[in-house]
Design an enzyme around this catalytic site. Structure first.
Site, short mmCIF file in Angstrom:
data_model
loop_
_atom_site.label_atom_id
_atom_site.label_comp_id
_atom_site.label_asym_id
_atom_site.label_seq_id
_atom_site.Cartn_x
_atom_site.Cartn_y
_atom_site.Cartn_z
N CYS A 173 0.82 -1.21 0.00
CA CYS A 173 0.00 0.00 0.00
C CYS A 173 0.86 1.26 0.00
O CYS A 173 0.52 2.25 -0.63
CB CYS A 173 -0.95 -0.01 1.19
SG CYS A 173 -0.15 0.21 2.79
N HIS A 225 -2.37 1.06 7.23
CA HIS A 225 -2.60 1.11 5.78
C HIS A 225 -2.38 2.53 5.27
O HIS A 225 -2.78 3.51 5.91
CB HIS A 225 -4.04 0.67 5.49
CG HIS A 225 -4.37 0.55 4.04
ND1 HIS A 225 -3.65 -0.22 3.15
CD2 HIS A 225 -5.38 1.11 3.31
CE1 HIS A 225 -4.19 -0.15 1.95
NE2 HIS A 225 -5.24 0.66 2.02
N ASN A 283 -8.03 4.68 -2.59
CA ASN A 283 -7.46 3.45 -2.06
C ASN A 283 -6.79 2.65 -3.17
O ASN A 283 -6.87 3.00 -4.35
CB ASN A 283 -8.57 2.63 -1.37
CG ASN A 283 -8.01 1.66 -0.34
OD1 ASN A 283 -6.80 1.56 -0.14
ND2 ASN A 283 -8.89 0.93 0.31
#
Length: 461
Positions: A92, A380, A402
């Site tokens: 991520c 994250h 995202n």
């Protein structure tokens, strides 16, 4: 008289409590009998027990009074195109960093949807992390295996997780390439087995390096990294050193076809100094605000930068985030994404789940207490792209792009309330031009060095 009776009753209760305790601090039969009384088999308890037997806690805790979708209008939003998907990998941090640069490149050069090759930078990330681990083992050869630092190294030889200094150091050293030049492979998107093999080899190498003579270690490390490189090539492909790429405008017209190196491609299409132009900001109420902190060994490149950040109150962080968004500049953002997440709607809202009502108890810890007790931390990274501010100047909500694919959340994005932002947002990376002078001056401090095993600094995945 009533006061005496009350005190005597408390004394008797205390005696009973003490007698119920096992001498060694364990659970005695008397204590177990009292504990068992907490479940009486009432209709309410049976109903909850039956529901929990066949449903997830998150489903049952879903707050029926908060089912309506959050308004998706935002007063200020960065222009972006496309949603990426990290699949079953812990990248991520890399997707987020490249997404920030992707938005800049598309806006600056009038491009259609575009994506950098995450696999290319991931390849060198794993090679550099292997070298970081092996050199750290060499540096600590005189320490016992039971030493806390050596123990931490052996427990954490490598992972796909990371943070922004990995983005900046890797790109400035190796450049970038378009995704078409080095596409994903099965192993890059499903990395668990590959990482397990790399960990095994690196731990094996660590034991060997600790037995070698000083004059042998440098050459042997090259041999070890050569084998790691071969494994990476077989899993991820050969990273290009030169490639041809055709640029199109947003209408699909050819603009140019040129040959690039990864570094010349970066210079032409981005061209900024990532190591000098960005500041990492943290909101950690468990530590003193206004101080600069550095995390030992928390870097991706051995000769690169440790993770360094300024700890600030949340309101100061919001000021910089808003300034950046208003100037059409996305930011690297990280948080505790699993808390109160409604995956279907794509919302992060404290009102999404009502765990207290489900279990008929309370959860009173604040952000500082959650950090201190390992109950929360950044998990994250995503790209902060929007904020909604009402007519009175009050911040209502935020949105992040995202990297879980277009079908995840709200069109690939997550929307968070301002209250959720306060409680579970941890880090933001901001361009220096959006950072006030008094905050930039804090960087002149000597950083406070924190150990790599501090719970707040697990890699973002």
């Amino acid at each position: 008289m009533k006061k005496f009776f009350f005190c005597a009753a408390l004394l008797v209760a205390g005696i009973i409590d003490i007698s119920a305790q096992a001498p060694n601090g364990g659970i005695s039969n008397e204590m177990l009998a009292r504990i068992r009384q907490s479940y009486t088999g009432s209709a309410e308890q049976k109903a909850v027990k039956n529901a929990l037997a066949s449903n997830s806690i998150a489903t049952l805790a879903m707050n029926s009074e908060n089912l309506a979708m959050i308004d998706t209008h935002f007063s200020h939003r960065v222009k972006t195109k496309g949603i990426t998907n990290q699949k079953s990998s812990g990248r991520c941090w890399l997707f987020t960093g490249l997404n920030v640069l992707r938005a800049k490149m598309i806006a600056k050069h009038n491009l259609p949807a575009f994506e950098f090759a995450q696999n290319y930078n991931s390849f060198y990330d794993l090679l550099e992390k292997s070298n970081l681990f092996l050199q750290a083992i060499i540096d600590t050869r005189d320490l016992d295996l039971s030493d806390r630092k050596v123990d931490w190294l052996l427990r954490n030889p490598i992972s796909q997780g990371g943070q922004f200094t990995g983005v900046s150091n890797l790109i400035m050293k190796y450049g970038v390439v378009p995704k078409s030049v080095m596409p994903e492979t099965y192993q890059s998107e499903n990395a668990k087995e590959m990482i397990t093999i790399l960990k095994l080899k690196l731990r094996e190498y660590a034991l060997e390096l600790r037995t070698l003579k000083s004059e042998q270690v440098a050459d042997r490390k090259v041999g070890m990294l050569s084998e790691i490189y071969r494994i990476l090539v077989e899993c991820l492909g050969v990273p290009p050193t030169q490639f041809e790429w055709t640029r199109y405008d947003k209408s699909g017209n050819v603009v140019s076809t040129k040959t690039y190196t990864p570094k010349s491609f970066y210079e032409e299409y981005i061209g900024e100094d990532l190591e000098a132009n960005y500041v990492m900001i943290m909101n950690d109420p468990a530590r003193e605000y206004g101080k600069v902190y550095e995390i030992e060994y928390d870097r991706h490149v051995y000769d690169g930068e440790n993770w360094l950040y300024i700890n600030l109150p949340i309101e100061r962080i919001k000021e910089m985030a808003i300034a950046s968004i208003k100037d059409n500049t996305a930011m690297y953002f990280s948080c505790d994404v699993g808390k109160f997440l409604n995956r279907t709607k794509g919302t992060l809202d404290l009102a999404n789940m009502d765990y207290a009502s489900l279990f008929r108890t309370s959860f009173p810890m604040d952000k500082k207490q959650r950090i201190m007790t390992y109950a929360s931390g950044s998990t994250h990274a995503m790209t902060l792209i929007a904020v909604d501010i009402d007519a009175s100047g009050k911040t209502k909500k935020w949105m992040v792009e995202n990297s879980w694919g277009i079908k995840s959340g709200y069109k690939g994005n997550l929307i968070m309330t301002d209250q959720w932002f306060d409680e579970y947002m941890y880090r933001l990376v901001v361009e220096k031009k959006y950072v006030p002078a008094d905050i930039l001056k804090m960087l002149e401090q000597k950083p406070i060095l924190l150990p790599a095993w501090d719970p707040m600094f697990a890699p973002e995945e």
